[in-house]
Scaffold this motif. Structure first.
Motif, PDB file in Angstrom:
ATOM      1  N   LEU A 139       0.792  -1.223   0.000  1.00  0.00           N
ATOM      2  CA  LEU A 139       0.000   0.000   0.000  1.00  0.00           C
ATOM      3  C   LEU A 139       0.831   1.283   0.000  1.00  0.00           C
ATOM      4  O   LEU A 139       0.507   2.208  -0.747  1.00  0.00           O
ATOM      5  N   PRO A 140       1.909   1.411   0.789  1.00  0.00           N
ATOM      6  CA  PRO A 140       2.690   2.656   0.726  1.00  0.00           C
ATOM      7  C   PRO A 140       3.303   2.916  -0.655  1.00  0.00           C
ATOM      8  O   PRO A 140       3.462   4.053  -1.061  1.00  0.00           O
ATOM      9  N   MET A 141       3.611   1.865  -1.389  1.00  0.00           N
ATOM     10  CA  MET A 141       4.202   2.035  -2.708  1.00  0.00           C
ATOM     11  C   MET A 141       3.185   2.551  -3.721  1.00  0.00           C
ATOM     12  O   MET A 141       3.559   3.161  -4.712  1.00  0.00           O
ATOM     13  N   VAL A 142       1.907   2.303  -3.477  1.00  0.00           N
ATOM     14  CA  VAL A 142       0.856   2.798  -4.366  1.00  0.00           C
ATOM     15  C   VAL A 142       0.787   4.323  -4.305  1.00  0.00           C
ATOM     16  O   VAL A 142       0.564   4.991  -5.311  1.00  0.00           O
ATOM     17  N   PHE A 143       1.003   4.883  -3.139  1.00  0.00           N
ATOM     18  CA  PHE A 143       0.920   6.331  -2.950  1.00  0.00           C
ATOM     19  C   PHE A 143       2.286   7.014  -3.086  1.00  0.00           C
ATOM     20  O   PHE A 143       2.520   8.073  -2.525  1.00  0.00           O
ATOM     21  N   ASN A 144       3.201   6.389  -3.827  1.00  0.00           N
ATOM     22  CA  ASN A 144       4.532   6.927  -4.113  1.00  0.00           C
ATOM     23  C   ASN A 144       5.353   7.221  -2.858  1.00  0.00           C
ATOM     24  O   ASN A 144       6.119   8.169  -2.822  1.00  0.00           O
ATOM     25  N   PHE A 145       5.174   6.442  -1.850  1.00  0.00           N
ATOM     26  CA  PHE A 145       5.983   6.572  -0.643  1.00  0.00           C
ATOM     27  C   PHE A 145       7.261   5.772  -0.865  1.00  0.00           C
ATOM     28  O   PHE A 145       7.217   4.593  -1.170  1.00  0.00           O
ATOM     29  N   ASP A 146       8.397   6.421  -0.755  1.00  0.00           N
ATOM     30  CA  ASP A 146       9.669   5.757  -1.008  1.00  0.00           C
ATOM     31  C   ASP A 146      10.008   4.866   0.182  1.00  0.00           C
ATOM     32  O   ASP A 146      10.463   5.341   1.217  1.00  0.00           O
ATOM     33  N   ALA A 147       9.770   3.597   0.030  1.00  0.00           N
ATOM     34  CA  ALA A 147      10.016   2.645   1.114  1.00  0.00           C
ATOM     35  C   ALA A 147      11.048   1.625   0.639  1.00  0.00           C
ATOM     36  O   ALA A 147      10.713   0.613   0.054  1.00  0.00           O
ATOM     37  N   ARG A 148      12.288   1.930   0.881  1.00  0.00           N
ATOM     38  CA  ARG A 148      13.348   0.985   0.521  1.00  0.00           C
ATOM     39  C   ARG A 148      13.509  -0.003   1.670  1.00  0.00           C
ATOM     40  O   ARG A 148      13.511   0.373   2.832  1.00  0.00           O
ATOM     41  N   MET A 149      13.638  -1.245   1.283  1.00  0.00           N
ATOM     42  CA  MET A 149      13.802  -2.273   2.298  1.00  0.00           C
ATOM     43  C   MET A 149      14.726  -3.353   1.755  1.00  0.00           C
ATOM     44  O   MET A 149      14.861  -3.520   0.543  1.00  0.00           O
ATOM     45  N   SER A 150      15.308  -4.058   2.660  1.00  0.00           N
ATOM     46  CA  SER A 150      16.181  -5.163   2.254  1.00  0.00           C
ATOM     47  C   SER A 150      15.324  -6.339   1.827  1.00  0.00           C
ATOM     48  O   SER A 150      14.129  -6.415   2.126  1.00  0.00           O
ATOM     49  N   SER A 151      15.931  -7.273   1.135  1.00  0.00           N
ATOM     50  CA  SER A 151      15.176  -8.451   0.702  1.00  0.00           C
ATOM     51  C   SER A 151      14.791  -9.329   1.888  1.00  0.00           C
ATOM     52  O   SER A 151      13.786 -10.033   1.834  1.00  0.00           O
ATOM     53  N   ASP A 152      15.581  -9.261   2.963  1.00  0.00           N
ATOM     54  CA  ASP A 152      15.213 -10.019   4.163  1.00  0.00           C
ATOM     55  C   ASP A 152      13.930  -9.470   4.782  1.00  0.00           C
ATOM     56  O   ASP A 152      13.051 -10.233   5.194  1.00  0.00           O
ATOM     57  N   THR A 153      13.807  -8.146   4.836  1.00  0.00           N
ATOM     58  CA  THR A 153      12.586  -7.529   5.366  1.00  0.00           C
ATOM     59  C   THR A 153      11.398  -7.838   4.476  1.00  0.00           C
ATOM     60  O   THR A 153      10.312  -8.152   4.960  1.00  0.00           O
ATOM     61  N   CYS A 154      11.618  -7.754   3.175  1.00  0.00           N
ATOM     62  CA  CYS A 154      10.532  -8.048   2.230  1.00  0.00           C
ATOM     63  C   CYS A 154      10.090  -9.498   2.366  1.00  0.00           C
ATOM     64  O   CYS A 154       8.892  -9.790   2.352  1.00  0.00           O
ATOM     65  N   ARG A 155      11.036 -10.403   2.490  1.00  0.00           N
ATOM     66  CA  ARG A 155      10.698 -11.818   2.638  1.00  0.00           C
ATOM     67  C   ARG A 155       9.915 -12.063   3.922  1.00  0.00           C
ATOM     68  O   ARG A 155       8.941 -12.814   3.942  1.00  0.00           O
ATOM     69  N   ALA A 156      10.317 -11.393   4.988  1.00  0.00           N
ATOM     70  CA  ALA A 156       9.612 -11.561   6.256  1.00  0.00           C
ATOM     71  C   ALA A 156       8.183 -11.022   6.175  1.00  0.00           C
ATOM     72  O   ALA A 156       7.249 -11.622   6.710  1.00  0.00           O
ATOM     73  N   MET A 157       8.016  -9.892   5.476  1.00  0.00           N
ATOM     74  CA  MET A 157       6.674  -9.307   5.373  1.00  0.00           C
ATOM     75  C   MET A 157       5.776 -10.089   4.425  1.00  0.00           C
ATOM     76  O   MET A 157       4.560 -10.117   4.596  1.00  0.00           O
ATOM     77  N   MET A 158       6.350 -10.740   3.434  1.00  0.00           N
ATOM     78  CA  MET A 158       5.549 -11.471   2.461  1.00  0.00           C
ATOM     79  C   MET A 158       5.395 -12.948   2.806  1.00  0.00           C
ATOM     80  O   MET A 158       4.756 -13.690   2.060  1.00  0.00           O
ATOM     81  N   PHE A 159       5.948 -13.380   3.946  1.00  0.00           N
ATOM     82  CA  PHE A 159       5.849 -14.785   4.322  1.00  0.00           C
ATOM     83  C   PHE A 159       4.398 -15.196   4.579  1.00  0.00           C
ATOM     84  O   PHE A 159       3.942 -16.219   4.084  1.00  0.00           O
ATOM     85  N   LEU A 160       3.677 -14.409   5.344  1.00  0.00           N
ATOM     86  CA  LEU A 160       2.288 -14.743   5.672  1.00  0.00           C
ATOM     87  C   LEU A 160       1.393 -14.785   4.429  1.00  0.00           C
ATOM     88  O   LEU A 160       0.619 -15.740   4.273  1.00  0.00           O
ATOM     89  N   PRO A 161       1.481 -13.810   3.515  1.00  0.00           N
ATOM     90  CA  PRO A 161       0.679 -13.931   2.294  1.00  0.00           C
ATOM     91  C   PRO A 161       1.049 -15.143   1.437  1.00  0.00           C
ATOM     92  O   PRO A 161       0.172 -15.778   0.844  1.00  0.00           O
ATOM     93  N   GLU A 162       2.328 -15.485   1.392  1.00  0.00           N
ATOM     94  CA  GLU A 162       2.729 -16.654   0.608  1.00  0.00           C
ATOM     95  C   GLU A 162       2.196 -17.949   1.219  1.00  0.00           C
ATOM     96  O   GLU A 162       1.774 -18.850   0.502  1.00  0.00           O
ATOM     97  N   ILE A 163       2.213 -18.019   2.539  1.00  0.00           N
ATOM     98  CA  ILE A 163       1.644 -19.201   3.194  1.00  0.00           C
ATOM     99  C   ILE A 163       0.135 -19.243   2.976  1.00  0.00           C
ATOM    100  O   ILE A 163      -0.462 -20.316   2.830  1.00  0.00           O
ATOM    101  N   GLY A 164      -0.511 -18.072   2.926  1.00  0.00           N
ATOM    102  CA  GLY A 164      -1.935 -18.027   2.606  1.00  0.00           C
ATOM    103  C   GLY A 164      -2.226 -18.565   1.229  1.00  0.00           C
ATOM    104  O   GLY A 164      -3.188 -19.316   1.026  1.00  0.00           O
ATOM    105  N   VAL A 165      -1.396 -18.207   0.251  1.00  0.00           N
ATOM    106  CA  VAL A 165      -1.565 -18.727  -1.104  1.00  0.00           C
ATOM    107  C   VAL A 165      -1.352 -20.238  -1.131  1.00  0.00           C
ATOM    108  O   VAL A 165      -2.126 -20.981  -1.734  1.00  0.00           O
TER     109      VAL A 165
END
Length: 122
Positions: free
Chosen positions: A38-64
């Protein structure tokens, strides 16, 4: 009225209905992935490491993975109930449900292992 609701709840406890309910809960977890972006939709510059991204996307991936596993198990359940209907009625439900849940958990572990194996820190 009490007899009607009691029989109504009993009919909703079939294997197929339980798997459909579990698939709906898994889809809710899958939808959490859109909140992460959601923050990326509103052009909010949110740089994150791939480890952070993986941690945040773990729950949605398990949902899929859980949703896909549930859909597979619904197909197996319906196929088994049509082609072996006499055997299907006499099967022990606790063992049958355990095998179906084991299939779903195995698929979730497979997806998790893919996430770990193909992870590249950036």
């Amino acid at each position: 009225v009490v007899g009607f609701t009691n029989s109504y709840h009993r009919s909703l406890r079939s294997t197929c209905n339980l798997l459909i309910g579990l698939c709906a809960v898994a889809d809710i977890f899958h939808l959490f992935g859109s909140l992460v972006q959601l923050p990326m939709v509103f052009n909010f510059d949110a740089r994150m490491s791939s480890d952070t991204c993986r941690a945040m996307m773990f729950l949605p991936e398990i949902g899929v993975a859980t949703g896909c596993g549930c859909i597979l198990c619904v197909g197996i359940d319906r196929l088994f109930s049509i082609h072996a209907s006499i055997r299907y009625r006499s099967i022990d439900r606790s063992i049958y449900h355990s095998v179906l849940i084991l299939l779903i958990v195995a698929y979730c572990l497979y997806v998790t292992s893919l996430m770990i194996f193909f992870h590249r820190p950036q």
